[in-house]
Design a protein around this motif. Sequence first.
Motif, PDB file in Angstrom:
ATOM      1  N   HIS A 170      47.319  43.283  43.747  1.00 13.93           N
ATOM      2  CA  HIS A 170      45.680  43.089  43.833  1.00 13.93           C
ATOM      3  C   HIS A 170      45.861  44.468  44.061  1.00 13.93           C
ATOM      4  N   GLN A 214      40.572  42.548  39.339  1.00  9.49           N
ATOM      5  CA  GLN A 214      40.014  42.719  40.103  1.00  9.49           C
ATOM      6  C   GLN A 214      39.228  43.625  40.550  1.00  9.49           C
ATOM      7  N   GLY A 289      37.312  37.502  48.645  1.00  4.96           N
ATOM      8  CA  GLY A 289      37.717  37.069  50.476  1.00  4.96           C
ATOM      9  C   GLY A 289      37.458  38.995  50.533  1.00  4.96           C
ATOM     10  N   CYS A 290      36.780  38.278  51.423  1.00  2.54           N
ATOM     11  CA  CYS A 290      36.660  39.607  52.509  1.00  2.54           C
ATOM     12  C   CYS A 290      36.659  39.490  54.240  1.00  2.54           C
ATOM     13  N   GLY A 291      36.553  40.956  54.936  1.00  5.16           N
ATOM     14  CA  GLY A 291      36.334  40.808  55.645  1.00  5.16           C
ATOM     15  C   GLY A 291      35.959  42.721  56.455  1.00  5.16           C
ATOM     16  N   ALA A 312      35.540  44.980  53.676  1.00  6.40           N
ATOM     17  CA  ALA A 312      35.991  44.862  52.596  1.00  6.40           C
ATOM     18  C   ALA A 312      35.889  43.961  52.083  1.00  6.40           C
ATOM     19  N   PHE A 313      35.798  43.948  50.576  1.00  8.84           N
ATOM     20  CA  PHE A 313      36.495  42.525  49.539  1.00  8.84           C
ATOM     21  C   PHE A 313      37.499  43.093  48.544  1.00  8.84           C
ATOM     22  N   GLY A 314      37.878  41.706  47.683  1.00  8.47           N
ATOM     23  CA  GLY A 314      38.476  41.911  46.649  1.00  8.47           C
ATOM     24  C   GLY A 314      37.592  40.476  45.942  1.00  8.47           C
TER      25      GLY A 314
END
Length: 344
Positions: A170, A214, A289-291, A312-314
């Motif tokens: 990732h 990504q 996805g994040c957090g 962050a997110f990806g």
Amino acid sequence: MKEQLLNLKTEALNRLKECNDNADIEKIRIQYLGKKGELTAILRSMGSLPEEERPEAGKLANEVRALIEEAIQSAKEAVHERESEKRLKKETLDITMPGRYPEIGRRHPLMRVKEELESVFMRMGYDVIGGPEIETVANNFDDLNTPYDHPSRDWSDTFYISDNLVLRTHTSPVEIRVMKEAVREGKLPIRMVSTGRTFRFDDVDDTHSPMFHQMECLVVDKGVTMANLKDSIDQFVKELFGSKVKTRFRPHNFPFTEPSAEVDVSCHICMGKGCPACSGTGWSMELLGCGMTHPNVLRNCGLDPEIYSGYAFGMGIDRVAMVKYGIPNIRLLFENDVRFLKQF
Ligand code: DAH
């Protein structure tokens, strides 16, 4: 001698008339006018003539010589003319012939999405950062707080180059690099995105490929909250898909964020009403996805989680390109068939 000279003249002139190229002409010149040539020999033998014949013979010999030289000159000109005519015929241009159009390349749809995303984030004040495709296990897993028994570390999921090196699974390891560098060089706060290739041990099907792309985003500062995360994601999704699109946050779990969420985007076909494309749910795409960056991750990079927080997110950008351009199969993105690529 007079007769000899006249015969020689006739013979030389006739032969010159038949010459087709410069080599033939040169041969004749040598034969008659060269050092050992026939006319030269006659001129040399002039001394043996009785004195009273010499002036007349000399005059004639000079005339013959001049005539042959002249004939050589015109033979050369004739050859030159014939050759340039031939060349002109060969090089004739048909100016009515349609031209050849050079094939001009286009941006690959994936690169267009990548560049569009980067420019959206640059406008919002983010730095665009690159990272290596071969990563250390420390950056790819350890410092991202990934448990040692986490399934993503498995040899059957990840391409290991050695015990310590992998093809990054990732773009999240770029976060580690950026945070460590920021601490080292006092470059806080952080607002960055990073796009690039990522790799997983997946079989190829309509939506999976062992190589995919990504985009990662990381913001670290004092007082960053989940509200900031939701706001920036909502903002950029609207920039990307249009202002009518809605986002939905679902709780999730990632080792490197706490709390974590997955973000869905409302169906761009029915605009959230429900249609066959979204199986009647109104939500079509699990976008990212994040957090909030996990305190352990901050600590691993030398940041004090009591002072700094981050979000962050990806996001998989192949999927964004597929949705944006209605591409049904991920293979089309990587086969590089120009007939497909030309459509964009
Ligand atoms: N790295 C995750 C993945 O592969 C995506 C992701 C989730 C990135 C949450 C993040 C994050 O930065 O906060 O699929």
